[in-house]
Design a protein around this motif. Structure first.
Motif, PDB file in Angstrom:
ATOM      1  N   TRP A  59       9.068  34.412  22.217  1.00 60.26           N
ATOM      2  CA  TRP A  59       9.699  33.128  21.916  1.00 60.26           C
ATOM      3  C   TRP A  59      11.212  33.313  21.910  1.00 60.26           C
ATOM      4  N   ALA A  60      11.720  33.824  23.015  1.00 57.32           N
ATOM      5  CA  ALA A  60      13.113  34.273  23.098  1.00 57.32           C
ATOM      6  C   ALA A  60      14.118  33.145  22.882  1.00 57.32           C
ATOM      7  N   ALA A  61      13.733  31.906  23.117  1.00 60.04           N
ATOM      8  CA  ALA A  61      14.670  30.797  22.944  1.00 60.04           C
ATOM      9  C   ALA A  61      14.972  30.518  21.478  1.00 60.04           C
ATOM     10  N   CYS A  62      14.085  30.928  20.593  1.00 59.04           N
ATOM     11  CA  CYS A  62      14.253  30.678  19.155  1.00 59.04           C
ATOM     12  C   CYS A  62      14.939  31.876  18.511  1.00 59.04           C
ATOM     13  N   ARG A  63      16.019  31.609  17.806  1.00 62.53           N
ATOM     14  CA  ARG A  63      16.764  32.677  17.148  1.00 62.53           C
ATOM     15  C   ARG A  63      16.771  32.509  15.630  1.00 62.53           C
ATOM     16  N   ARG A  83      18.081  45.285  13.171  1.00 63.65           N
ATOM     17  CA  ARG A  83      17.533  45.063  14.517  1.00 63.65           C
ATOM     18  C   ARG A  83      17.491  43.566  14.842  1.00 63.65           C
ATOM     19  N   LEU A  84      17.079  42.770  13.885  1.00 62.29           N
ATOM     20  CA  LEU A  84      17.011  41.318  14.091  1.00 62.29           C
ATOM     21  C   LEU A  84      18.401  40.736  14.348  1.00 62.29           C
ATOM     22  N   HIS A  85      19.383  41.168  13.583  1.00 60.70           N
ATOM     23  CA  HIS A  85      20.747  40.680  13.783  1.00 60.70           C
ATOM     24  C   HIS A  85      21.295  41.119  15.130  1.00 60.70           C
ATOM     25  N   GLN A  86      21.020  42.365  15.519  1.00 59.20           N
ATOM     26  CA  GLN A  86      21.483  42.849  16.822  1.00 59.20           C
ATOM     27  C   GLN A  86      20.929  42.005  17.965  1.00 59.20           C
ATOM     28  N   ALA A  87      19.728  41.459  17.761  1.00 58.07           N
ATOM     29  CA  ALA A  87      19.094  40.622  18.781  1.00 58.07           C
ATOM     30  C   ALA A  87      19.517  39.159  18.662  1.00 58.07           C
ATOM     31  N   GLY A  88      20.389  38.853  17.718  1.00 56.79           N
ATOM     32  CA  GLY A  88      20.925  37.499  17.605  1.00 56.79           C
ATOM     33  C   GLY A  88      20.147  36.565  16.705  1.00 56.79           C
ATOM     34  N   TYR A  89      19.288  37.102  15.853  1.00 57.98           N
ATOM     35  CA  TYR A  89      18.491  36.249  14.967  1.00 57.98           C
ATOM     36  C   TYR A  89      19.241  35.916  13.673  1.00 57.98           C
ATOM     37  N   TYR A  90      19.033  34.699  13.205  1.00 57.23           N
ATOM     38  CA  TYR A  90      19.390  34.287  11.852  1.00 57.23           C
ATOM     39  C   TYR A  90      18.158  34.604  11.017  1.00 57.23           C
ATOM     40  N   ALA A 104      22.010  42.023   3.914  1.00 61.62           N
ATOM     41  CA  ALA A 104      22.407  41.310   5.128  1.00 61.62           C
ATOM     42  C   ALA A 104      21.527  40.107   5.468  1.00 61.62           C
ATOM     43  N   ILE A 105      20.472  39.849   4.720  1.00 52.43           N
ATOM     44  CA  ILE A 105      19.630  38.683   5.002  1.00 52.43           C
ATOM     45  C   ILE A 105      20.484  37.429   4.879  1.00 52.43           C
ATOM     46  N   ASP A 106      20.345  36.514   5.854  1.00 52.99           N
ATOM     47  CA  ASP A 106      21.221  35.341   5.924  1.00 52.99           C
ATOM     48  C   ASP A 106      20.864  34.252   4.911  1.00 52.99           C
ATOM     49  N   TRP A 107      19.578  34.009   4.688  1.00 52.94           N
ATOM     50  CA  TRP A 107      19.147  32.906   3.816  1.00 52.94           C
ATOM     51  C   TRP A 107      18.018  33.409   2.927  1.00 52.94           C
ATOM     52  N   VAL A 108      18.235  33.356   1.618  1.00 57.39           N
ATOM     53  CA  VAL A 108      17.251  33.830   0.655  1.00 57.39           C
ATOM     54  C   VAL A 108      16.664  32.643  -0.095  1.00 57.39           C
ATOM     55  N   THR A 109      15.368  32.450   0.060  1.00 58.31           N
ATOM     56  CA  THR A 109      14.646  31.438  -0.702  1.00 58.31           C
ATOM     57  C   THR A 109      13.848  32.140  -1.791  1.00 58.31           C
ATOM     58  N   TRP A 110      14.177  31.806  -3.025  1.00 52.46           N
ATOM     59  CA  TRP A 110      13.456  32.336  -4.178  1.00 52.46           C
ATOM     60  C   TRP A 110      12.383  31.336  -4.576  1.00 52.46           C
ATOM     61  N   SER A 111      11.136  31.780  -4.517  1.00 51.23           N
ATOM     62  CA  SER A 111      10.014  30.945  -4.934  1.00 51.23           C
ATOM     63  C   SER A 111       9.341  31.627  -6.124  1.00 51.23           C
ATOM     64  N   PRO A 112       9.809  31.316  -7.341  1.00 52.28           N
ATOM     65  CA  PRO A 112       9.284  32.001  -8.529  1.00 52.28           C
ATOM     66  C   PRO A 112       7.819  31.667  -8.762  1.00 52.28           C
ATOM     67  N   LYS A 113       7.083  32.647  -9.256  1.00 51.10           N
ATOM     68  CA  LYS A 113       5.650  32.463  -9.464  1.00 51.10           C
ATOM     69  C   LYS A 113       5.204  32.868 -10.874  1.00 51.10           C
ATOM     70  N   ASP A 114       6.143  33.069 -11.788  1.00 47.77           N
ATOM     71  CA  ASP A 114       5.760  33.554 -13.109  1.00 47.77           C
ATOM     72  C   ASP A 114       4.916  32.559 -13.898  1.00 47.77           C
ATOM     73  N   GLN A 115       4.930  31.284 -13.510  1.00 54.01           N
ATOM     74  CA  GLN A 115       4.087  30.314 -14.202  1.00 54.01           C
ATOM     75  C   GLN A 115       2.625  30.393 -13.747  1.00 54.01           C
ATOM     76  N   PHE A 116       2.363  31.155 -12.689  1.00 54.13           N
ATOM     77  CA  PHE A 116       1.013  31.239 -12.131  1.00 54.13           C
ATOM     78  C   PHE A 116       0.390  32.632 -12.201  1.00 54.13           C
ATOM     79  N   ALA A 117       1.211  33.653 -12.371  1.00 49.88           N
ATOM     80  CA  ALA A 117       0.708  35.028 -12.339  1.00 49.88           C
ATOM     81  C   ALA A 117       1.158  35.760 -13.614  1.00 49.88           C
TER      82      ALA A 117
END
Length: 196
Positions: A59-63, A83-90, A104-117
């Motif tokens: 899926w080379a068109a998607c970065r 490696r992902l960044h070298q290939a142009g991925y976000y 170096a991760i561009d976008w960090v989504t924190w999905s807390p689960k302490d109310q369930f586990a």
């Protein structure tokens, strides 16, 4: 080598990037066991970084790549992110926040689960771009936003598998957001569209 549950191309179904085409790299394994988890971790394929990059090339068109799981922080490392960044991925990741991440991760989504586990380790993240809380109507999400006050805030109704209960939770979620407008509604649009 990385334990990979699946790699696939679809639309991001949840959170801030909803609707954006993305290649998903789903890591196998998790340190938590949430009752609503929709991923089967009984099987995985051991893959090298080279093999992952070769698969992504389909899926080379998607970065835009989303690292997910399970709990990807148990395996993701600087080498693969590089490696992902070298290939142009976000590079975006969704994590329960219990383990540190490569810086170096561009976008960090924190999905807390302490109310369930039970016995969830403390938050180990140094940067959070988005907080995505699974809302069940029984727990106040406000403390999570206090831990990441500058993050984009999403509330996502919990999918219990029960249609009537899901509707009740969704109504409560909308009501909560209307009373607390710093939150945004996140629906699992991939389930609504019946896509992966």
């Amino acid at each position: 080598m990385y334990r990979i549950n699946e790699i696939f191309y679809s639309l991001q179904g949840e959170g801030r990037h909803t609707g954006r085409p993305a290649v998903f790299v789903r890591f196998s394994g998790c340190n938590l066991r949430c009752p609503f988890c929709d991923t089967d971790f009984s099987g995985y394929t051991l893959m090298s970084a080279d093999e992952i990059m070769t698969k992504l090339h389909q899926w080379a068109a998607c970065r835009f790549v989303v690292i997910t799981g399970g709990e990807p922080s148990l395996q993701i490392d600087d080498a693969l992110v590089g490696r992902l960044h070298q290939a142009g991925y976000y590079v975006a990741i969704e994590t329960n926040g219990t383990h540190a991440l490569p810086d170096a991760i561009d976008w960090v989504t924190w999905s807390p689960k302490d109310q369930f586990a039970p016995n969830v380790p403390p938050l180990a993240l140094t940067r959070i771009n988005e907080v995505k809380v699974v809302f069940d109507g029984a727990h106040d999400p406000a403390p999570y936003l206090q831990q990441a006050p500058d993050a984009y805030a999403c509330l996502q109704p919990c999918d219990t598998g029960d249609v009537a209960l899901n509707q009740q939770i969704t109504t409560q979620c909308v009501d909560y957001i209307l009373q607390h407008p710093q939150w945004h509604l996140s629906l699992q649009t991939h389930k609504l569209l019946n896509i992966q």
